[in-house]
Design an enzyme around this catalytic site. Structure first.
Site, PDB file in Angstrom:
ATOM      1  N   GLU A 114       0.862  -1.284   0.128  1.00 52.37           N
ATOM      2  CA  GLU A 114      -0.028  -0.046  -0.116  1.00 52.37           C
ATOM      3  C   GLU A 114       0.889   1.326  -0.187  1.00 52.37           C
ATOM      4  O   GLU A 114       0.784   2.213  -0.706  1.00 52.37           O
ATOM      5  CB  GLU A 114      -0.837   0.102   1.347  1.00 52.37           C
ATOM      6  N   GLU A 134      -3.298  -9.860   4.146  1.00 49.42           N
ATOM      7  CA  GLU A 134      -4.106  -9.471   5.329  1.00 49.42           C
ATOM      8  C   GLU A 134      -5.127 -10.688   5.666  1.00 49.42           C
ATOM      9  O   GLU A 134      -5.354 -11.132   6.734  1.00 49.42           O
ATOM     10  CB  GLU A 134      -4.626  -8.165   5.084  1.00 49.42           C
TER      11      GLU A 134
END
Length: 258
Positions: A114, A134
Site C-alpha cells: 500500500e 491480510e
C-alpha cells in the site's frame, strides 16, 4: 540521540526517504508513521528537490503494519489511531508535490505494498514479492489496498492478491502494471536514481502541475488540487502584487488584470 526511524536526505534534485527499521523488515508502527510524516514534510519543503525516492533499509522494503503494534488495540483505537492515521500519512505521500518512486529492493507486502502504491512509480528488483496477505490472519487491507490499488491496477489484480492470496514476483507484477520497471538484484536504487534524474530534467512547474491534474482524473484528490493550481496561477499575476502592495499601504488596489 536515538537514530531516526525514517530519514530524509537530498542529493541535488533527488530527495531520498529511507525506512530504517531493518530488524523488523521496516514494518510500520505508530512511531514509524510519525517519522514518515515528518520526512515527507521535509521532502516537500526542501529547495531544489524535484523527485523523491522511497527506500527501505536492509532486506525488506516494508513488511507492512507491525502486527504487534495493533493486535492489542481495542476497536476504537484500531480505527482511529491505526487505520485513519495510516491513511492520513499515506495520503500525504500520494499528494506530495514532487513525483515519487518506490525502490522495491525487498518484499512489499500488505501495508508495505500500500505504501508503494501511494508512490507515482515503482522500481522492483527481480527477487522481490508483492501481495496483500491480510485476510490470511483475519484482517483486511486498511491503508487503501482496496481503494487506491484498485484505481491504479484494476479490481481483478487486487482480488487475486487480497482474496486469492497470490503474491506476485516482480516480473509478474510488471506484466500486471503493479510495478513500472524491473531490474537486477542490488540495482534498484541506481535504476531509480537514473529515472529520477531524467524526470528532474523536465520543467519542474509543468511536472508538478501535470501530477496534480492526473491526480484529479484518477480521483486521488479534487478540491485541493483545483485550489492549488488556481492559486499558483494567481500568484504569478500583477493583480496579486497590486493587491498585496495596496493592503500594506492601506490603500485601494488598482488592479490591471495583468
Amino acid at each position: 540521540m536515538a537514530e531516526r526511524l525514517v530519514t530524509f536526505e537530498q542529493d541535488d534534485a533527488i530527495g531520498i526517504i529511507t525506512l530504517r527499521r531493518p530488524d523488523k523488515f521496516n514494518a510500520l508502527d505508530i512511531p514509524m508513521l510519525r517519522a514518515l510524516e515528518t520526512a515527507l514534510d521535509e521532502a516537500e519543503m526542501a529547495g531544489g528537490v524535484r523527485v523523491v525516492l522511497l527506500c527501505g533499509e536492509g532486506k525488506g522494503f516494508c513488511a507492512g503494519g507491525d502486527v504487534e503494534a495493533w493486535a492489542q488495540m481495542n476497536a476504537a483505537d484500531f480505527q482511529v489511531q491505526w487505520v485513519r492515521y495510516g491513511h492520513r500519512v499515506f495520503d500525504r505521500l500520494a499528494r506530495l508535490r514532487q513525483p515519487t518512486i518506490a525502490v522495491l529492493s525487498g518484499h512489499a507486502l500488505g501495508g508495505g505494498l500500500e505504501l508503494a502504491v501511494a508512490c507515482d512509480f515503482r522500481v522492483a528488483e527481480t527477487q522481490i514479492k508483492l501481495g496483500f496477505p491480510e485476510t490470511s490472519i483475519g484482517v483486511v487491507p486498511g491503508w487503501s489496498g482496496t481503494q487506491r490499488a484498485v484505481r491504479r491496477f484494476g479490481a481483478q489484480t487486487v482480488r487475486r492478491m487480497a482474496l486469492g492470496g497470490e503474491a506476485f514476483l516482480a516480473t509478474e507484477a510488471l506484466a500486471l502494471g503493479v510495478v513500472d520497471r524491473v531490474t537486477e538484484t542490488g540495482n534498484g536504487l541506481a535504476e531509480a536514481k537514473a529515472w529520477a534524474e531524467r524526470i528532474a530534467a523536465r520543467g519542474p512547474l509543468a511536472t508538478e502541475a501535470a501530477k496534480l491534474m492526473i491526480a484529479v482524473a484518477e480521483g486521488e484528490e479534487s478540491a485541493a488540487a483545483t485550489e492549488a493550481l488556481a492559486s499558483s496561477f494567481i500568484a504569478l499575476t500583477g493583480d496579486l502584487k497590486a493587491g498585496v502592495s495596496a493592503f500594506k499601504a492601506k490603500q485601494k488596489p488598482a488592479f490591471s488584470r495583468s
